[in-house]
Design a protein around this motif. Structure first.
Motif, PDB file in Angstrom:
ATOM      1  N   UNK A  76       0.895  -1.183  -0.158  1.00 45.56           N
ATOM      2  CA  UNK A  76      -0.091  -0.063  -0.107  1.00 45.56           C
ATOM      3  C   UNK A  76       0.890   1.474  -0.039  1.00 45.56           C
ATOM      4  N   UNK A  77       0.415   2.320  -0.378  1.00 41.35           N
ATOM      5  CA  UNK A  77       1.061   3.565  -0.917  1.00 41.35           C
ATOM      6  C   UNK A  77       1.069   4.507   0.752  1.00 41.35           C
ATOM      7  N   UNK A  78       1.976   4.846   1.119  1.00 42.05           N
ATOM      8  CA  UNK A  78       2.243   5.876   2.333  1.00 42.05           C
ATOM      9  C   UNK A  78       2.923   7.034   2.025  1.00 42.05           C
ATOM     10  N   UNK A  79       2.206   8.104   2.436  1.00 41.95           N
ATOM     11  CA  UNK A  79       2.754   9.452   1.910  1.00 41.95           C
ATOM     12  C   UNK A  79       4.276   9.614   2.506  1.00 41.95           C
ATOM     13  N   UNK A  80       4.393   9.204   3.490  1.00 44.69           N
ATOM     14  CA  UNK A  80       6.104   9.429   4.115  1.00 44.69           C
ATOM     15  C   UNK A  80       6.931   8.402   3.498  1.00 44.69           C
ATOM     16  N   UNK A  81       6.527   7.245   3.334  1.00 45.48           N
ATOM     17  CA  UNK A  81       7.488   6.160   3.073  1.00 45.48           C
ATOM     18  C   UNK A  81       7.371   5.425   1.768  1.00 45.48           C
ATOM     19  N   UNK A  82       6.296   5.932   1.003  1.00 43.02           N
ATOM     20  CA  UNK A  82       6.215   5.146  -0.467  1.00 43.02           C
ATOM     21  C   UNK A  82       5.553   3.802  -0.261  1.00 43.02           C
ATOM     22  N   UNK A  83       5.995   2.983  -0.954  1.00 46.46           N
ATOM     23  CA  UNK A  83       5.043   1.723  -0.862  1.00 46.46           C
ATOM     24  C   UNK A  83       5.661   0.721   0.098  1.00 46.46           C
ATOM     25  N   UNK A  84       4.700   0.515   1.008  1.00 41.29           N
ATOM     26  CA  UNK A  84       5.003  -0.573   2.115  1.00 41.29           C
ATOM     27  C   UNK A  84       4.165  -1.522   2.263  1.00 41.29           C
ATOM     28  N   UNK A  85       4.548  -2.770   2.796  1.00 42.98           N
ATOM     29  CA  UNK A  85       3.831  -4.050   3.082  1.00 42.98           C
ATOM     30  C   UNK A  85       2.544  -3.585   3.679  1.00 42.98           C
ATOM     31  N   UNK A  86       1.309  -4.218   3.261  1.00 45.81           N
ATOM     32  CA  UNK A  86       0.257  -4.080   3.971  1.00 45.81           C
ATOM     33  C   UNK A  86       0.213  -4.976   5.318  1.00 45.81           C
ATOM     34  N   UNK A  87       0.408  -6.401   5.261  1.00 46.41           N
ATOM     35  CA  UNK A  87       0.256  -7.182   6.347  1.00 46.41           C
ATOM     36  C   UNK A  87       1.827  -7.748   6.649  1.00 46.41           C
ATOM     37  N   UNK A  88       2.393  -7.598   7.832  1.00 55.74           N
ATOM     38  CA  UNK A  88       3.654  -8.166   8.182  1.00 55.74           C
ATOM     39  C   UNK A  88       3.620  -9.690   8.057  1.00 55.74           C
ATOM     40  N   UNK A  89       2.566 -10.385   7.994  1.00 52.13           N
ATOM     41  CA  UNK A  89       2.274 -11.870   7.874  1.00 52.13           C
ATOM     42  C   UNK A  89       2.387 -12.296   6.414  1.00 52.13           C
ATOM     43  N   UNK A  90       2.324 -11.185   5.368  1.00 49.13           N
ATOM     44  CA  UNK A  90       2.576 -11.831   4.075  1.00 49.13           C
ATOM     45  C   UNK A  90       3.614 -10.715   3.562  1.00 49.13           C
ATOM     46  N   UNK A  91       4.831 -10.730   3.866  1.00 51.77           N
ATOM     47  CA  UNK A  91       5.726  -9.864   3.604  1.00 51.77           C
ATOM     48  C   UNK A  91       6.281  -9.619   2.415  1.00 51.77           C
ATOM     49  N   UNK A  92       6.281  -8.206   1.810  1.00 56.31           N
ATOM     50  CA  UNK A  92       7.048  -7.934   0.485  1.00 56.31           C
ATOM     51  C   UNK A  92       7.588  -6.624   0.906  1.00 56.31           C
ATOM     52  N   UNK A  93       8.970  -6.512   0.447  1.00 55.64           N
ATOM     53  CA  UNK A  93       9.530  -5.201   0.324  1.00 55.64           C
ATOM     54  C   UNK A  93       9.832  -4.698  -0.878  1.00 55.64           C
ATOM     55  N   UNK A  94       9.352  -3.206  -1.160  1.00 56.93           N
ATOM     56  CA  UNK A  94       9.201  -2.590  -2.281  1.00 56.93           C
ATOM     57  C   UNK A  94      10.631  -2.516  -2.931  1.00 56.93           C
ATOM     58  N   UNK A  95      11.663  -1.985  -2.294  1.00 55.54           N
ATOM     59  CA  UNK A  95      12.978  -1.630  -2.972  1.00 55.54           C
ATOM     60  C   UNK A  95      13.600  -2.817  -3.461  1.00 55.54           C
ATOM     61  N   UNK A  96      13.836  -4.091  -2.677  1.00 50.30           N
ATOM     62  CA  UNK A  96      14.321  -5.192  -3.095  1.00 50.30           C
ATOM     63  C   UNK A  96      13.508  -5.813  -4.388  1.00 50.30           C
ATOM     64  N   UNK A  97      12.317  -5.660  -4.330  1.00 50.69           N
ATOM     65  CA  UNK A  97      11.537  -6.256  -5.443  1.00 50.69           C
ATOM     66  C   UNK A  97      11.666  -5.317  -6.755  1.00 50.69           C
ATOM     67  N   UNK A  98      11.613  -4.084  -6.773  1.00 50.46           N
ATOM     68  CA  UNK A  98      11.882  -3.226  -7.854  1.00 50.46           C
ATOM     69  C   UNK A  98      13.265  -3.587  -8.319  1.00 50.46           C
ATOM     70  N   UNK A  99      14.144  -3.578  -7.495  1.00 45.90           N
ATOM     71  CA  UNK A  99      15.704  -3.837  -7.948  1.00 45.90           C
ATOM     72  C   UNK A  99      15.772  -5.118  -8.460  1.00 45.90           C
ATOM     73  N   UNK A 100      15.227  -6.206  -7.933  1.00 46.94           N
ATOM     74  CA  UNK A 100      15.516  -7.615  -8.110  1.00 46.94           C
ATOM     75  C   UNK A 100      15.108  -7.735  -9.749  1.00 46.94           C
ATOM     76  N   UNK A 101      13.730  -7.184  -9.969  1.00 52.23           N
ATOM     77  CA  UNK A 101      13.144  -7.096 -11.032  1.00 52.23           C
ATOM     78  C   UNK A 101      13.873  -6.767 -12.398  1.00 52.23           C
ATOM     79  N   UNK A 102      14.548  -5.503 -11.971  1.00 50.48           N
ATOM     80  CA  UNK A 102      15.449  -4.590 -12.888  1.00 50.48           C
ATOM     81  C   UNK A 102      16.609  -5.173 -13.046  1.00 50.48           C
ATOM     82  N   UNK A 103      17.246  -6.076 -12.103  1.00 51.01           N
ATOM     83  CA  UNK A 103      18.512  -6.781 -12.601  1.00 51.01           C
ATOM     84  C   UNK A 103      18.064  -7.873 -13.343  1.00 51.01           C
ATOM     85  N   UNK A 104      17.045  -8.671 -12.908  1.00 46.58           N
ATOM     86  CA  UNK A 104      16.828  -9.828 -13.805  1.00 46.58           C
ATOM     87  C   UNK A 104      16.782  -9.331 -15.408  1.00 46.58           C
TER      88      UNK A 104
END
Length: 1121
Positions: free
Chosen positions: A1017-1045
């Motif tokens: 979900x989008x947070x005004x101060x922090x940018x994209x953050x995870x909705x539920x810690x139980x289902x963890x996804x972190x935005x910067x590693x996701x973007x950079x991982x896809x980009x590298x791939x």
């Protein structure tokens, strides 16, 4: 007749070449014996299980097809075999070449002997060569060296190991068919059954059957043995004129005879008379001999199986003889020790004293060296088998009767070395000044005579001397005679000088000149000058040569190790002892750096904890507090001890030990480096061991602690450099970088098929080895542990990385986990090398992850029919990509639902790569920052060179006639290493792996991305953050991982991927507008943010994204947020 060793004497040159090759081969065998790969020894159960099926001994040759077919039946064995070949072919080839050169050596020697017999060398036969002094020495050495080669091979490289290496070479080497003498080499070097392990039984007929494997001309062997029996081939007896020193004078020859007798074992078995003659001449008072650079042999043990030899030796080994020899050497060593200590007293060895007592001093030196040699060899533990009762008895007898005390023997050794050193230096000095002094004395003497002549002319007003023309003429004549003495003809000059001295004595008596004191004084002075001339003319180089021969310590090359602890102890007790430790004891000198570092640690402690920094201004009443006389005195005392160590070493001169040149200054530096490496490597190993369960992580505290340790080393090293006369900073940087780079290399070996062995490593060294420690977890070294600990605490499943703050937060507790301070801490602790090494290791890990990803893609997507059908349907629905998809929501959601099961593994792989890329970016930032700060000129030069190179390369692609670095030009490769070390590079632009075309690749990545968007979900101060810690996804590693791939594949895949996202945004927005939904859906916001981040990270112009999404949507979405 032509000189035997002249350049144009083919006969002499040929045998000289053979002998020099022989010495080189033995040196290579001794060197290689330290690099036998452990797997060939099968000491380790694990090695035997792993490699037992691919390493064979000579039983392989009975049926190679059978063994190879077994290998071919198992693909995993083939793979292991191939990997083993890649890793070991180089060292195995080097061993094979050494073995081959032994065989070639004996073939060449045999050919030379055949040529001699067939008359190829005109006027030369075996007999005439043996009559020539050089020829005799070389022929005897040629046979002896071959024997030594065989013994060294069997002692240092066990038979089974040799067989396994030869079979491995035969199997792996492409040139084996052409190598026709492989069979001969295998026959020569097959296992003899001998083992160098203590207590191992000696095989029957060993080593004579081994020596007979290649037949050698028997006449040659018996003539060589004859020469060695009867002649003094090296004329050593002249250096040892005393009869009781004869066995030491002939020791080298005795060793040669011992080895060559195995070529004709009949003498050892049955020739009683010959053996008695040999023992009486060479071994009447000794039975432990050194055969080559400290390899010792006890004849009592070695000759036990041979009847004649054993009987002949019985006289020597008779207990009464053993007692007599031991007591004799005990007495001699006590006597000469007192003498030497007397000679070493300050001011005792003056020039006149030395010149008058050359024979006495040399005899003392001989006695010292002979006693040391006998005692060291006959008390050496290595010479006596503890399981042999008779030998034990002999050894006990010697220890008792010689009143053996290793400390006293060592002291004698030191004093003798010191005495020898002083004498040599004095002689060298006197030799260099010999002619000048002689001429000076001659001139002085002649002038005195001329003056006396003037006195008797009656013109000189010298107290009432009457005119006497006869004396006047006589003194003038004497003056001329003195001037006519010729330096080059020393014998005649010596005789004439003696006559002149006599004439001067007679003139004084016959002419009643005693009454005049001044005339007497003149005559006495002239006689003194003439005496000095005789002394000076007697300074001969032969004395130095004799000293060199007498002082040879090569027999103790290995025995000296047993004295190491005594030497080190005595140095600890009194540092000034170092001045006596000359090159005789290289190995001992290691204690000096050890003691130095012990003192250094105390200095570090005092400087960091006790001594307060003195401020620039202070009140005078506080002066006493800052004086701290006690601690400062301690530091001064420790520093003084260190400087004494150094002074001792730096006073030593470069010297030869046997044939090895030793430079003490280099030794000191190497010793200091060795100790530094040992201590720093241990500190790094111990300091970076982490407990993975610790909360919070131990990473920062441990880094800080290690940083303080390293800083202490660094500071004290800097402090001490002037007292030790070394370049402290240079040594520190070279050695620390070597340790870290070596550990990185070893860690990266885990990811390599062809591993870098220790002997191939440019960082490992035999002189100054970097110690290896047993691994404490899956990592091999400290750098691996550090890297895995950082990856563990920044795991994207547990933490959330906030890009703007460069900080990781815990997803559940929102506490800070770590930040970019971590990298500056690593920079402080491990320096640029550490950060750079970490970066290299991360590269290897990224490569491994990407390779795993590709194999996973093959497995879960390309081999799964249902997934492929789903992808095909989706592609049909969204084509062409420029259009808008009708009913988009339904189409996308159904595709996501059908492929749901593959995303978990996919997400994990991509996030791991992304996480490592973030770490690499942080490392590059830290490196770049410190490079600009610490060496701005380097940073500027690198940036400009980089820009210039890129501009040239771009220009070349636009106009190919312009220059471009050629294939063999290493410029680009070299500058890359510099740029990476200075952090002037972008890890995101790197190509890590080579890839083939993958069907459905863009669409799978697109589906993956939109499947993850609902979890964020989008947070005004922090940018994209995870909705539920139980289902963890972190935005910067996701973007950079896809980009590298995507970066690893052709750019059209990226184009297609971006087009799919653009289409997704347009279609979803279209649907919302038609359904009059006012807000922009969250997934569209996520997709737009992805495009923005993509453009930001890749540093591409914004139009790349606007090609797929109208710019008003971008503008709109910023206002909505």
């Amino acid at each position: 007749m032509l000189d035997f060793l002249a350049e144009n004497n083919l006969c002499g040159q040929a045998i000289l070449r053979i002998v020099s090759c022989g010495n080189a081969i033995i040196a290579e065998l001794l060197r290689l014996s330290e690099f036998i790969p452990a797997v060939f020894r099968f000491k380790d159960r694990a090695d035997l299980q792993k490699y037992g099926d691919i390493i064979f001994d000579f039983s392989y040759f009975k049926g190679p097809e059978l063994w190879e077919s077994k290998l071919e039946a198992k693909p995993e064995l083939q793979d292991l075999d191939e990997e083993f070949r890649e890793n070991h072919i180089e060292i195995v080839t080097r061993f094979y070449l050494a073995f081959q050169s032994v065989h070639k050596y004996i073939v060449d020697l045999n050919r030379y002997l055949d040529d001699l017999n067939e008359g190829v060398y005109i006027q030369q036969t075996l007999e005439t060569v043996l009559l020539n002094e050089d020829g005799k020495q070389l022929l005897c050495e040629a046979l002896y060296l071959y024997g030594v080669m065989l013994l060294v091979i069997d002692q240092k490289i066990e038979g089974e190991v040799r067989e396994r290496m030869l079979v491995s070479y035969y199997r792996y080497s492409a040139a084996r068919s052409a190598d026709s003498n492989m069979d001969d080499i295998c026959k020569l070097l097959r296992s003899t059954g001998y083992s160098s392990q203590p207590g191992a039984k000696r095989p029957p007929n060993y080593p004579e059957s081994y020596f007979r494997r290649v037949p050698i001309n028997e006449a040659f062997i018996s003539m060589v043995i004859g020469r060695l029996r009867s002649d003094d081939i090296y004329n050593q007896v002249s250096a040892y004129p005393l009869p009781e020193h004869r066995s030491t004078a002939l020791a080298t020859q005795a060793a040669m005879l011992y080895v060559t007798l195995y070529f004709e074992p009949a003498i050892l078995h049955t020739h009683q008379a010959k053996m008695r003659e040999i023992v009486d001449k060479y071994f009447p008072d000794n039975w432990v001999i050194s055969i080559y650079m400290g390899i010792t042999v006890n004849l009592a043990d070695a000759w036990d199986p041979y009847k004649a030899a054993k009987t002949a030796l019985n006289n020597t080994l008779d207990l009464s003889n053993v007692r007599e020899q031991s007591s004799r050497y005990a007495t001699v060593s006590e006597r000469v020790h007192t003498q030497v200590q007397q000679f070493l007293k300050e001011g005792y060895l003056r020039e006149e004293m030395v010149l008058d007592n050359i024979p006495r001093l040399l005899n003392c030196l001989r006695d010292c060296n002979v006693a040391i040699r006998w005692l060291m060899l006959h008390t050496a533990d290595s010479a006596y088998d503890p399981n042999n009762k008779r030998l034990r008895q002999i050894k006990d007898q010697i220890l008792t009767d010689s009143r053996y005390n290793p400390k006293i023997l060592f002291q004698l050794l030191l004093d003798t070395a010191q005495f020898e050193f002083i004498l040599k230096e004095m002689f060298k000095q006197m030799l260099s000044e010999k002619q000048a002094k002689w001429e000076h004395y001659k001139k002085e003497g002649s002038e005195r005579m001329t003056e006396l002549a003037d006195v008797f002319s009656g013109v000189k007003p010298l107290t009432r001397v009457e005119k006497n023309e006869n004396l006047q003429a006589w003194f003038r004549e004497i003056s001329k005679q003195i001037l006519s003495l010729n330096y080059d003809d020393s014998t005649a000059a010596g005789r004439k000088t003696v006559q002149l001295i006599q004439a001067l004595e007679e003139v004084q008596e016959f002419h009643q000149l005693e009454s005049n004191l001044q005339v007497c004084q003149f005559l006495a002075d002239t006689r003194k000058f003439l005496h000095q001339m005789i002394r000076t003319i007697n300074i001969k180089e032969e004395v130095l040569i004799t000293m060199q021969i007498v002082g040879d310590l090569s027999f103790a090359w290995q025995l000296i190790d047993s004295f190491t602890s005594i030497m080190q102890e005595s140095i600890r007790v009194s540092p000034s002892m170092v001045t006596k430790l000359r090159a005789t004891f290289l190995k001992v000198l290691q204690i000096i750096p050890e003691s130095m570092f012990t003192s250094l640690l105390k200095i570090i402690k005092l400087q960091t904890h006790d001594i307060i920094e003195v401020p620039t201004r202070l009140d005078k009443d506080k002066l006493r507090d800052y004086a701290q006389l006690g601690p400062r005195y301690e530091v001064a005392k420790l520093t003084h001890a260190i400087s004494i160590f150094t002074e001792g070493i730096l006073m030593m001169k470069t010297t030869l030990v046997g044939i090895i040149k030793v430079d003490p200054k280099q030794l000191l530096e190497d010793g200091i480096r060795k100790e530094l490496v040992k201590r720093v490597a241990f500190a790094l190993h111990k300091g970076l061991i982490f407990n993975p369960r610790a909360k919070p992580s131990e990473l920062m505290p441990k880094l800080k602690e290690l940083g303080a340790t390293m800083d202490g080393f660094h500071r004290s090293f800097e402090y001490i450099q002037d007292y030790v006369n070394i370049y402290g900073l240079k040594i520190w940087q070279e050695e620390v970088s070597r340790i870290i780079n070596y550990n990185v290399e070893q860690e990266c070996n885990n990811f390599l098929r062809t591993k870098i062995q220790d002997w191939q490593s440019m960082y490992q060294s035999t002189h100054i080895p970097i110690p290896k420690f047993t691994p404490v977890d899956e990592s091999v070294t400290f750098i691996g542990r550090l890297c895995r600990e950082i990856l563990r605490i920044t795991d994207p499943k547990m933490t959330c990385h906030i890009d703007q703050l460069n900080t990781w937060y815990d997803m559940k507790t929102h506490q800070e986990v770590t930040s970019n301070r971590l990298f500056s801490e690593i920079q402080t602790t491990l320096g640029t090398f550490g950060l750079n090494g970490l970066d290299r290791l991360l590269c290897f890990m990224i490569v491994k992850e990407l390779q795993n990803f590709l194999s996973m893609f093959q497995k879960i997507i390309l081999r799964d029919r249902t997934v492929q059908d789903t992808l095909k349907t989706l592609m049909n629905a969204v084509s062409p990509l420029k259009s808008i998809v009708a009913n988009s929501n339904k189409i996308y959601l159904s595709a996501i639902a059908k492929t749901q099961k593959i995303w978990t593994a996919y997400l994990e792989a991509i996030m791991k790569v992304g996480q490592m890329q973030i770490l690499r970016q942080q490392i590059a930032n830290e490196l770049n920052y410190s490079c600009r700060f610490d060496s701005k000129h380097l940073a500027a030069a690198l940036e400009n060179l980089n820009k210039a190179l890129l501009a040239d390369i771009e220009a070349h692609y636009q106009d190919p006639s312009l220059p471009y670095p050629k294939e063999d030009n290493t410029l680009l490769y070299e500058i890359t290493a510099y740029l990476e070390a200075a952090g002037i590079h972008n890890p995101l632009n790197k190509i890590y792996i080579t890839t083939k075309r993958l069907p459905y690749f863009p669409v799978v990545n697109f589906l993956f991305l939109i499947a993850q968007l609902p979890k964020l979900q989008y947070n005004k101060n922090l940018g994209m953050v995870c909705r539920k810690p139980a289902d963890p996804v972190d935005w910067p590693p996701l973007v950079l991982g896809l980009l590298t791939l995507l970066k690893q594949f052709h750019s059209r895949y990226t184009e297609q991927f971006l087009a799919l996202i653009g289409q997704f945004i347009r279609s979803t927005v279209e649907q919302c507008t038609s359904q009059k939904i006012p807000e922009m859906p969250a997934d569209v916001v996520g997709a737009l943010l992805f495009l923005e981040d993509y453009v930001r990270y890749t540093k591409l112009p914004r139009r790349v994204a606007e090609a797929h999404v109208p710019n008003f949507i971008f503008d709109e979405f910023r206002t909505v947020l």
